[in-house]
Design a protein around this motif. Structure first.
Motif, PDB file in Angstrom:
ATOM      1  N   LEU A 270     -46.011  46.303  -3.205  1.00 18.06           N
ATOM      2  CA  LEU A 270     -46.407  44.856  -3.197  1.00 18.06           C
ATOM      3  C   LEU A 270     -45.416  43.980  -2.542  1.00 18.06           C
ATOM      4  CD1 LEU A 270     -46.877  45.163  -7.198  1.00 18.06           C
ATOM      5  CD2 LEU A 270     -48.597  45.063  -5.443  1.00 18.06           C
ATOM      6  N   GLY A 271     -44.044  44.442  -2.199  1.00 21.65           N
ATOM      7  CA  GLY A 271     -43.392  43.573  -1.656  1.00 21.65           C
ATOM      8  C   GLY A 271     -43.640  43.609   0.013  1.00 21.65           C
ATOM      9  N   GLN A 272     -44.237  44.704   0.395  1.00 17.60           N
ATOM     10  CA  GLN A 272     -44.834  44.609   1.769  1.00 17.60           C
ATOM     11  C   GLN A 272     -46.020  43.648   2.346  1.00 17.60           C
ATOM     12  OE1 GLN A 272     -46.562  47.978   2.943  1.00 17.60           O
ATOM     13  NE2 GLN A 272     -46.145  47.818   5.322  1.00 17.60           N
ATOM     14  N   GLN A 273     -46.897  43.755   0.888  1.00 22.29           N
ATOM     15  CA  GLN A 273     -47.800  42.819   1.153  1.00 22.29           C
ATOM     16  C   GLN A 273     -47.278  41.408   1.136  1.00 22.29           C
ATOM     17  OE1 GLN A 273     -50.712  43.931  -1.850  1.00 22.29           O
ATOM     18  NE2 GLN A 273     -50.777  46.125  -1.293  1.00 22.29           N
ATOM     19  N   ALA A 274     -46.347  40.885   0.128  1.00 23.58           N
ATOM     20  CA  ALA A 274     -45.933  39.601   0.185  1.00 23.58           C
ATOM     21  C   ALA A 274     -45.133  39.122   1.226  1.00 23.58           C
ATOM     22  CB  ALA A 274     -45.070  39.674  -1.119  1.00 23.58           C
ATOM     23  N   LEU A 275     -44.637  40.197   2.163  1.00 23.05           N
ATOM     24  CA  LEU A 275     -43.885  39.629   3.252  1.00 23.05           C
ATOM     25  C   LEU A 275     -44.728  38.617   4.416  1.00 23.05           C
ATOM     26  CD1 LEU A 275     -42.057  42.868   4.587  1.00 23.05           C
ATOM     27  CD2 LEU A 275     -41.093  40.620   3.614  1.00 23.05           C
ATOM     28  N   LEU A 276     -45.996  38.779   4.006  1.00 19.92           N
ATOM     29  CA  LEU A 276     -46.934  37.775   4.967  1.00 19.92           C
ATOM     30  C   LEU A 276     -46.699  36.479   4.462  1.00 19.92           C
ATOM     31  CD1 LEU A 276     -50.086  40.122   5.333  1.00 19.92           C
ATOM     32  CD2 LEU A 276     -48.387  39.874   7.015  1.00 19.92           C
ATOM     33  N   GLN A 278     -43.994  35.308   3.580  1.00 17.30           N
ATOM     34  CA  GLN A 278     -42.528  34.826   3.705  1.00 17.30           C
ATOM     35  C   GLN A 278     -41.681  35.036   2.324  1.00 17.30           C
ATOM     36  OE1 GLN A 278     -41.380  34.385   6.846  1.00 17.30           O
ATOM     37  NE2 GLN A 278     -43.547  34.207   7.533  1.00 17.30           N
ATOM     38  N   ALA A 279     -42.147  35.952   1.337  1.00 19.45           N
ATOM     39  CA  ALA A 279     -41.638  36.293   0.270  1.00 19.45           C
ATOM     40  C   ALA A 279     -40.706  37.449   0.525  1.00 19.45           C
ATOM     41  CB  ALA A 279     -42.426  36.308  -0.881  1.00 19.45           C
ATOM     42  N   TRP A 280     -39.506  37.266   1.208  1.00 17.63           N
ATOM     43  CA  TRP A 280     -38.812  38.552   1.608  1.00 17.63           C
ATOM     44  C   TRP A 280     -38.142  39.162   0.339  1.00 17.63           C
ATOM     45  CZ3 TRP A 280     -33.840  37.773  -0.061  1.00 17.63           C
ATOM     46  CH2 TRP A 280     -33.444  36.416  -0.259  1.00 17.63           C
ATOM     47  N   TRP A 281     -37.738  38.409  -0.813  1.00 21.30           N
ATOM     48  CA  TRP A 281     -36.954  38.753  -1.897  1.00 21.30           C
ATOM     49  C   TRP A 281     -37.819  39.800  -2.601  1.00 21.30           C
ATOM     50  CZ3 TRP A 281     -38.507  33.682  -0.934  1.00 21.30           C
ATOM     51  CH2 TRP A 281     -39.525  33.400  -1.721  1.00 21.30           C
ATOM     52  N   THR A 282     -39.245  39.858  -2.408  1.00 20.22           N
ATOM     53  CA  THR A 282     -40.076  40.750  -3.183  1.00 20.22           C
ATOM     54  C   THR A 282     -39.897  42.250  -2.645  1.00 20.22           C
ATOM     55  OG1 THR A 282     -41.885  40.323  -1.690  1.00 20.22           O
ATOM     56  CG2 THR A 282     -41.813  39.080  -3.653  1.00 20.22           C
ATOM     57  N   LEU A 283     -39.487  42.320  -1.504  1.00 24.65           N
ATOM     58  CA  LEU A 283     -39.200  43.757  -1.004  1.00 24.65           C
ATOM     59  C   LEU A 283     -37.744  43.883  -0.810  1.00 24.65           C
ATOM     60  CD1 LEU A 283     -40.295  45.964   0.688  1.00 24.65           C
ATOM     61  CD2 LEU A 283     -39.861  44.882   2.727  1.00 24.65           C
ATOM     62  N   ALA A 284     -36.756  42.927  -0.634  1.00 23.86           N
ATOM     63  CA  ALA A 284     -35.245  43.101  -1.070  1.00 23.86           C
ATOM     64  C   ALA A 284     -34.923  43.722  -2.061  1.00 23.86           C
ATOM     65  CB  ALA A 284     -34.683  41.992  -0.380  1.00 23.86           C
ATOM     66  N   PRO A 286     -36.713  45.698  -4.886  1.00 27.76           N
ATOM     67  CA  PRO A 286     -36.520  47.165  -4.889  1.00 27.76           C
ATOM     68  C   PRO A 286     -35.958  47.981  -3.816  1.00 27.76           C
ATOM     69  CG  PRO A 286     -38.593  46.271  -4.110  1.00 27.76           C
ATOM     70  CD  PRO A 286     -37.714  45.148  -4.284  1.00 27.76           C
ATOM     71  N   ALA A 287     -35.952  47.631  -2.471  1.00 25.62           N
ATOM     72  CA  ALA A 287     -35.263  48.288  -1.594  1.00 25.62           C
ATOM     73  C   ALA A 287     -33.900  48.246  -1.848  1.00 25.62           C
ATOM     74  CB  ALA A 287     -35.544  47.598  -0.321  1.00 25.62           C
ATOM     75  N   GLY A 288     -33.219  47.282  -2.200  1.00 28.22           N
ATOM     76  CA  GLY A 288     -31.746  47.068  -2.270  1.00 28.22           C
ATOM     77  C   GLY A 288     -31.428  48.302  -3.615  1.00 28.22           C
ATOM     78  N   LEU A 289     -32.171  48.365  -4.509  1.00 22.87           N
ATOM     79  CA  LEU A 289     -32.009  49.371  -5.810  1.00 22.87           C
ATOM     80  C   LEU A 289     -32.300  50.730  -5.300  1.00 22.87           C
ATOM     81  CD1 LEU A 289     -33.822  47.468  -8.708  1.00 22.87           C
ATOM     82  CD2 LEU A 289     -31.357  47.531  -8.426  1.00 22.87           C
ATOM     83  N   LEU A 290     -33.266  51.001  -4.542  1.00 26.34           N
ATOM     84  CA  LEU A 290     -33.447  52.172  -4.011  1.00 26.34           C
ATOM     85  C   LEU A 290     -32.099  52.829  -3.125  1.00 26.34           C
ATOM     86  CD1 LEU A 290     -35.303  54.633  -3.635  1.00 26.34           C
ATOM     87  CD2 LEU A 290     -36.360  53.762  -1.805  1.00 26.34           C
ATOM     88  N   VAL A 291     -31.885  51.986  -2.279  1.00 30.96           N
ATOM     89  CA  VAL A 291     -30.655  52.310  -1.648  1.00 30.96           C
ATOM     90  C   VAL A 291     -29.139  52.315  -2.414  1.00 30.96           C
ATOM     91  CG1 VAL A 291     -29.059  51.448   0.503  1.00 30.96           C
ATOM     92  CG2 VAL A 291     -31.572  51.275   0.696  1.00 30.96           C
ATOM     93  N   ALA A 292     -29.055  51.549  -3.381  1.00 30.88           N
ATOM     94  CA  ALA A 292     -28.000  51.643  -4.206  1.00 30.88           C
ATOM     95  C   ALA A 292     -27.818  52.638  -5.217  1.00 30.88           C
ATOM     96  CB  ALA A 292     -27.902  50.378  -4.807  1.00 30.88           C
ATOM     97  N   VAL A 293     -28.745  53.077  -5.614  1.00 28.24           N
ATOM     98  CA  VAL A 293     -29.254  54.505  -6.332  1.00 28.24           C
ATOM     99  C   VAL A 293     -28.860  55.521  -5.537  1.00 28.24           C
ATOM    100  CG1 VAL A 293     -31.480  54.902  -6.613  1.00 28.24           C
ATOM    101  CG2 VAL A 293     -30.148  55.576  -8.366  1.00 28.24           C
ATOM    102  N   THR A 294     -29.313  55.562  -4.240  1.00 31.61           N
ATOM    103  CA  THR A 294     -28.819  56.950  -3.432  1.00 31.61           C
ATOM    104  C   THR A 294     -27.598  56.815  -3.047  1.00 31.61           C
ATOM    105  OG1 THR A 294     -31.206  56.593  -2.620  1.00 31.61           O
ATOM    106  CG2 THR A 294     -29.719  58.003  -1.549  1.00 31.61           C
ATOM    107  N   ILE A 295     -26.907  55.800  -2.631  1.00 33.40           N
ATOM    108  CA  ILE A 295     -25.504  55.843  -2.396  1.00 33.40           C
ATOM    109  C   ILE A 295     -24.633  56.235  -3.510  1.00 33.40           C
ATOM    110  CG2 ILE A 295     -23.480  54.489  -1.557  1.00 33.40           C
ATOM    111  CD1 ILE A 295     -25.447  52.847   0.081  1.00 33.40           C
TER     112      ILE A 295
END
Length: 310
Positions: A270-276, A278-284, A286-295
């Motif tokens: 859904l965040g990728q679709q919302a980038l059109l 200019q809603a960058w936070w919709t992707l930031a 879940p992506a931030g949580l995914l990277v944080a839990v992996t690290i």
């Protein structure tokens, strides 16, 4: 000739009378540099071990995934276009999506679903791999040969491609994700358990225990199980972050969890679709949580490995 030599060469008494040069004064030792007047000496802050930092981060992430859905019980399917695509604010820390749904709560639900799927899938992969590896090592013969050929066959196919085939054949659900992860990630554990048991069976104390009359069950319980426990724990820890990415990728491709059930993969889609818009936070979010839990998971596992080797 003798008189000239007596004049030219000084006698011993004259040599004693010559002045002896005084030794050079020793240079004073360098004094330690003192801090300038009015300034206190610079102190270094204590450095926290990386394992503690990542462990604290993992605890915070798990608390966020567990407590936020319990404390903020909202309807995840409620739509409010009046506040759609709102940037992060005190009222909505992670902002809202295009439908006006709060991403702070939805991300917590998505993280919880992804962690549950990853933990269950990793546990299933470890159990399957341990059973196959133990059967190959203990039974030997044809079972060992065919079991290793099966391991080689599964490893020959990319895990993601095999997961896509299995997920496409089954209906997308949480059980499907767990089965996909378990069916595609058990091979390394099987090899590990087989190698550990074969190494153990070739040692002298193991043969001596057999000569003394110990049964195979007793040997496995007292000798093999303690050695395999650490190896299986490490294998499980390595599989969890990989399973999180696997679930997110399958859901992002539309082959995992259904759209109405939020997960990190669904939120990324859904965040990728919302980038059109200019809603960058919709992707930031879940992506931030995914990277944080992996690290955090990788850091805790690395710290465990360092402590084990020390």
């Amino acid at each position: 000739m003798r008189s000239e030599n007596l004049v030219d060469v000084p006698s011993a008494a004259a040599a004693r009378a010559l002045p002896v040069p005084a030794p050079a004064p020793a240079e004073p030792a360098a004094l330690p540099r003192s801090a300038p007047a009015g300034r206190s000496p610079r102190r270094r802050l204590p450095r926290l071990p990386a394992r503690r930092v990542t462990a604290a981060g993992l605890v915070l992430l798990v608390a966020y995934a567990v407590l936020v859905p319990m404390l903020l019980q909202v309807d995840l399917d409620h739509v409010d276009y009046g506040v759609g695509a709102t940037s992060p604010s005190p009222a909505h820390p992670f902002g809202t999506d295009l439908a006006g749904r709060d991403l702070f709560v939805r991300s917590a639900h998505g993280l919880r679903v992804s962690l549950v799927a990853a933990l269950a899938g990793a546990l299933g992969a470890v159990v399957v791999g341990a059973v196959v590896g133990a059967a190959c090592a203990l039974l030997g013969g044809r079972v060992d040969r065919w079991g290793m050929r099966l391991v080689d066959g599964v490893n020959a196919v990319p895990h993601l491609l095999l997961g896509i085939v299995v997920a496409a054949a089954l209906r997308g659900s949480l059980v499907t994700i767990v089965l996909v992860v378990a069916a595609t990630h058990w091979t390394q554990t099987a090899r590990l358990v087989r190698a550990e048991l074969l190494t153990l069976s070739g040692q002298d104390f193991y043969r001596a225990a057999i000569a003394l009359g110990l049964t195979r069950r007793q040997l496995l319980r007292h000798h093999a199980a303690p050695r395999l426990a650490t190896q299986l724990t490490v294998a499980f820890g390595l599989l969890v972050p990989h399973a999180v990415w696997h679930e997110s990728t399958l859901t992002f491709l539309g082959l995992g969890l259904p759209p109405h059930q939020p997960s990190l993969g669904a939120l990324l889609d859904l965040g990728q679709q919302a980038l059109l818009s200019q809603a960058w936070w919709t992707l930031a979010a879940p992506a931030g949580l995914l990277v944080a839990v992996t690290i955090c998971l990788a850091g805790c596992l690395a710290g465990r490995e360092e402590g084990h080797h020390a």
